[in-house]
Scaffold this motif. Sequence first.
Motif, PDB file in Angstrom:
ATOM      1  N   HIS A   1       0.833  -1.207   0.000  1.00 31.93           N
ATOM      2  CA  HIS A   1       0.000   0.000   0.000  1.00 31.93           C
ATOM      3  C   HIS A   1       0.865   1.254   0.000  1.00 31.93           C
ATOM      4  O   HIS A   1       1.973   1.255   0.536  1.00 31.93           O
ATOM      5  CB  HIS A   1      -0.922   0.004   1.227  1.00 31.93           C
ATOM      6  CG  HIS A   1      -2.125  -0.885   1.063  1.00 31.93           C
ATOM      7  ND1 HIS A   1      -2.836  -1.376   2.134  1.00 31.93           N
ATOM      8  CD2 HIS A   1      -2.730  -1.356  -0.042  1.00 31.93           C
ATOM      9  CE1 HIS A   1      -3.833  -2.113   1.681  1.00 31.93           C
ATOM     10  NE2 HIS A   1      -3.780  -2.124   0.359  1.00 31.93           N
TER      11      HIS A   1
ATOM     12  N   CYS B   1      -3.402 -11.293   7.065  1.00 33.71           N
ATOM     13  CA  CYS B   1      -4.467 -10.858   6.153  1.00 33.71           C
ATOM     14  C   CYS B   1      -4.607  -9.343   6.222  1.00 33.71           C
ATOM     15  O   CYS B   1      -4.497  -8.740   7.289  1.00 33.71           O
ATOM     16  CB  CYS B   1      -5.795 -11.478   6.549  1.00 33.71           C
ATOM     17  SG  CYS B   1      -5.847 -13.222   6.184  1.00 33.71           S
ATOM     18  N   HIS B   2      -4.873  -8.773   5.077  1.00 29.80           N
ATOM     19  CA  HIS B   2      -5.102  -7.336   4.970  1.00 29.80           C
ATOM     20  C   HIS B   2      -5.898  -7.154   3.679  1.00 29.80           C
ATOM     21  O   HIS B   2      -6.388  -8.138   3.127  1.00 29.80           O
ATOM     22  CB  HIS B   2      -3.727  -6.639   4.972  1.00 29.80           C
ATOM     23  CG  HIS B   2      -3.780  -5.148   4.981  1.00 29.80           C
ATOM     24  ND1 HIS B   2      -4.754  -4.437   5.636  1.00 29.80           N
ATOM     25  CD2 HIS B   2      -2.961  -4.213   4.415  1.00 29.80           C
ATOM     26  CE1 HIS B   2      -4.526  -3.136   5.464  1.00 29.80           C
ATOM     27  NE2 HIS B   2      -3.447  -2.983   4.724  1.00 29.80           N
ATOM     28  N   SER B   3      -6.000  -5.949   3.169  1.00 30.12           N
ATOM     29  CA  SER B   3      -6.784  -5.770   1.946  1.00 30.12           C
ATOM     30  C   SER B   3      -5.921  -5.849   0.690  1.00 30.12           C
ATOM     31  O   SER B   3      -6.344  -5.441  -0.388  1.00 30.12           O
ATOM     32  CB  SER B   3      -7.521  -4.438   2.004  1.00 30.12           C
ATOM     33  OG  SER B   3      -6.641  -3.430   2.415  1.00 30.12           O
TER      34      SER B   3
ATOM     35  N   LYS C   1      -5.817  -7.672   9.523  1.00 29.79           N
ATOM     36  CA  LYS C   1      -7.122  -8.035  10.070  1.00 29.79           C
ATOM     37  C   LYS C   1      -7.146  -9.556  10.162  1.00 29.79           C
ATOM     38  O   LYS C   1      -6.411 -10.227   9.429  1.00 29.79           O
ATOM     39  CB  LYS C   1      -8.262  -7.501   9.186  1.00 29.79           C
ATOM     40  CG  LYS C   1      -8.350  -8.160   7.825  1.00 29.79           C
ATOM     41  CD  LYS C   1      -9.260  -7.395   6.870  1.00 29.79           C
ATOM     42  CE  LYS C   1     -10.716  -7.735   7.056  1.00 29.79           C
ATOM     43  NZ  LYS C   1     -11.545  -7.112   5.978  1.00 29.79           N
TER      44      LYS C   1
ATOM     45  N   ASP D   1      -8.966 -12.150   9.033  1.00 28.40           N
ATOM     46  CA  ASP D   1     -10.018 -12.491   8.070  1.00 28.40           C
ATOM     47  C   ASP D   1      -9.974 -14.000   7.873  1.00 28.40           C
ATOM     48  O   ASP D   1      -8.987 -14.549   7.390  1.00 28.40           O
ATOM     49  CB  ASP D   1      -9.722 -11.751   6.749  1.00 28.40           C
ATOM     50  CG  ASP D   1     -10.881 -11.811   5.771  1.00 28.40           C
ATOM     51  OD1 ASP D   1     -11.732 -12.706   5.910  1.00 28.40           O
ATOM     52  OD2 ASP D   1     -10.913 -10.958   4.864  1.00 28.40           O
TER      53      ASP D   1
ATOM     54  N   GLU E   1     -13.384  -9.647   3.951  1.00 22.70           N
ATOM     55  CA  GLU E   1     -13.456  -9.067   2.593  1.00 22.70           C
ATOM     56  C   GLU E   1     -14.565  -9.753   1.791  1.00 22.70           C
ATOM     57  O   GLU E   1     -15.123  -9.171   0.865  1.00 22.70           O
ATOM     58  CB  GLU E   1     -12.125  -9.231   1.858  1.00 22.70           C
ATOM     59  CG  GLU E   1     -10.921  -8.551   2.507  1.00 22.70           C
ATOM     60  CD  GLU E   1     -10.845  -7.047   2.259  1.00 22.70           C
ATOM     61  OE1 GLU E   1     -11.098  -6.623   1.132  1.00 22.70           O
ATOM     62  OE2 GLU E   1     -10.557  -6.316   3.228  1.00 22.70           O
TER      63      GLU E   1
ATOM     64  N   LEU F   1      -5.298  -1.575  -3.966  1.00 24.27           N
ATOM     65  CA  LEU F   1      -6.262  -2.429  -3.264  1.00 24.27           C
ATOM     66  C   LEU F   1      -6.548  -3.658  -4.145  1.00 24.27           C
ATOM     67  O   LEU F   1      -7.637  -3.830  -4.690  1.00 24.27           O
ATOM     68  CB  LEU F   1      -7.537  -1.637  -2.973  1.00 24.27           C
ATOM     69  CG  LEU F   1      -8.368  -2.065  -1.759  1.00 24.27           C
ATOM     70  CD1 LEU F   1      -7.521  -2.160  -0.500  1.00 24.27           C
ATOM     71  CD2 LEU F   1      -9.503  -1.106  -1.512  1.00 24.27           C
TER      72      LEU F   1
ATOM     73  N   SER G   1      -7.073  -6.803  -3.637  1.00 25.76           N
ATOM     74  CA  SER G   1      -8.180  -7.721  -3.335  1.00 25.76           C
ATOM     75  C   SER G   1      -9.487  -7.210  -3.931  1.00 25.76           C
ATOM     76  O   SER G   1     -10.309  -7.979  -4.415  1.00 25.76           O
ATOM     77  CB  SER G   1      -8.354  -7.881  -1.832  1.00 25.76           C
ATOM     78  OG  SER G   1      -7.120  -8.111  -1.215  1.00 25.76           O
TER      79      SER G   1
ATOM     80  N   SER H   1     -14.016   2.589  -0.917  1.00 28.32           N
ATOM     81  CA  SER H   1     -13.016   2.743   0.153  1.00 28.32           C
ATOM     82  C   SER H   1     -13.636   3.638   1.212  1.00 28.32           C
ATOM     83  O   SER H   1     -14.574   4.372   0.934  1.00 28.32           O
ATOM     84  CB  SER H   1     -11.729   3.371  -0.370  1.00 28.32           C
ATOM     85  OG  SER H   1     -11.905   4.742  -0.606  1.00 28.32           O
TER      86      SER H   1
ATOM     87  N   GLY I   1      -9.650  -2.814   5.954  1.00 29.57           N
ATOM     88  CA  GLY I   1      -8.584  -3.806   5.927  1.00 29.57           C
ATOM     89  C   GLY I   1      -7.902  -3.924   7.281  1.00 29.57           C
ATOM     90  O   GLY I   1      -6.899  -4.622   7.417  1.00 29.57           O
ATOM     91  N   HIS I   2      -8.450  -3.216   8.269  1.00 23.43           N
ATOM     92  CA  HIS I   2      -7.773  -3.135   9.565  1.00 23.43           C
ATOM     93  C   HIS I   2      -8.574  -3.799  10.683  1.00 23.43           C
ATOM     94  O   HIS I   2      -9.798  -3.738  10.701  1.00 23.43           O
ATOM     95  CB  HIS I   2      -7.530  -1.663   9.928  1.00 23.43           C
ATOM     96  CG  HIS I   2      -6.724  -0.924   8.905  1.00 23.43           C
ATOM     97  ND1 HIS I   2      -5.353  -0.815   8.973  1.00 23.43           N
ATOM     98  CD2 HIS I   2      -7.093  -0.297   7.766  1.00 23.43           C
ATOM     99  CE1 HIS I   2      -4.926  -0.126   7.930  1.00 23.43           C
ATOM    100  NE2 HIS I   2      -5.959   0.205   7.176  1.00 23.43           N
TER     101      HIS I   2
END
Length: 552
Positions: free
Chosen positions: A74, A139-141, A164, A166, A207, A233, A235, A330, A366-367
Amino acid sequence: MSKNGKLKIIPLGGLGEVGKNMTAYEFQNQILIVDAGIMFPHNDMLGIDYIIPDYEYLRKKARQVVGIVITHGHEDHIGAIHHVLNDIPVPVYATPLTIGLIEVKLARNNAISKAMLNTVEAGSTIEIGPFQVELFHICHSIPDAVGLGITTPAGLIVHMSDFKFDHTPVDGWPTDYAKLADFSTRGVDLLLSDSTNAERPGWTPSEKVIGPALDKVFEEASGRIIVATFASLISRIQQVADAAGKHGRKMALAGSSMIDNVKIARKLGYLDIPDSVLVPLEQALQMQDHKVVLMCTGSQGEPSSIVGRLSAGTNRQFDIKANDTVVLSSHPIPGNEETISKTINRLLRRGAKVIYDAIAPIHVSGHASQEEQKLLLNLIKPKHFLPIHGELRQLRRHGQLAVEVGIPEECVIVVENGQIVELSGGRIKLGERIPGGYVFVDGQSIGEVDYDIMREREKLARNGIFLIDISVDDYSGRLLHDPEIITRGFVSAEDAEKLLPEVRRRIMDVVNGGGYDSEKDIANTVKSYLYEETKRRPMVLVTLSKNKPVRV
Ligand SMILES: [Zn+2]
Ligand SMILES: [Zn+2]
């Protein structure tokens, strides 16, 4: 295990703000940098492209820096990498997708040739100087994000960047829980962790929940669909591609950052988009409206982004059509709410249907939220805790959560950028303070725009300008002709006309009476009159030239 030496934890960005994440670790004069991100400018930072961390401390010690590890791709983690590498040319370590996205960024800034980029798979351990760094999947976005276990003789640190928990991630790759448990068994001296959602109770939804919301958008849209999100982003791009395939639409990408990122992510296998779904933008623009979905940047309403330009009617390749559905996928970054709201209104005025997170779940964070943050704290059981990534209120709230799960209050340390924290002998304390502010990037200039310039721009934008050009007789000091006055952005032309005779009269009084030392005094006279009359304070600039009168 006995602890030797002193480890300095140096927060340079992301503590006390959202964005431009950067932390450095210093052990026996060797420094490891983690992340090098940018922050997007706030509304009032006029003319600024983006902000990078003030890493003067590292620049001075450039020879002692042994490497840079990047946690994920990111912008708020890689965006400043070309600036940092320019000053501190050291090896960079990251997972395959992150390295790919860094390559794209460096290539765009003509900085790729010198960079020493090292691809490291999640799950491996690397030695960088005195730092033993274990990269583990989280995991994140964006796919291929990692947290870091950093072992030095002073102790074990777990650096949890954005994450996160997920359980159904888009790429099917869950967080490496076993590694977190393993750290806990080994004894973690200090945990640093993402505070973005520390004020949000519960769990962040997976997600996966976006899938049905996107399906609904695709079912209901009769015209084109335009999805705006961050170019990184990944994902979300995958999810839109899936929906396109399912609903018989072709997907096209608008904007070079989006195109480049998708290209590299597909090449590395992190995006699964069949060739049959992806078409070039030119082709999509020729197709029937209900057959296409366009992906572009600008979910934050940034005026220079494609959605920003679409809303203003200034996009080059295509315009908004009355039947378009625009999806802003977003959450507003704090400070951007106003810009986004304006953009939504403009798009609506142009006849588009606009879907944003307040009206449909087309975005999830994503957090980690509070329950995930607590779970992490319980899994890791760190001796000390340092919240990172967040405004002060979020850092504080995250600190409280740590206390709630049983970490003694004196072991939780909440600091902002520039406050060094020291770990030695298994104990933690505050170290020295170093600069940790903003460096503004404005076109080609880096760090040349400072707060004074920013204030001037703000003043100009708010109140306009009043230019006064006068020339006086070098001998007598009297005006040679009437002052020439130009105003812009201050009051309407008619109102200005009404003010000008009195402004001229006052200037004449001051100048001809000799009651001034410099242009500033003349400007102040004008300023106070303008304020009396309009209650506004434009920027008043006076240029004064001394001339010999032309005698005929
Ligand atoms: Zn992130
Ligand atoms: Zn981040």
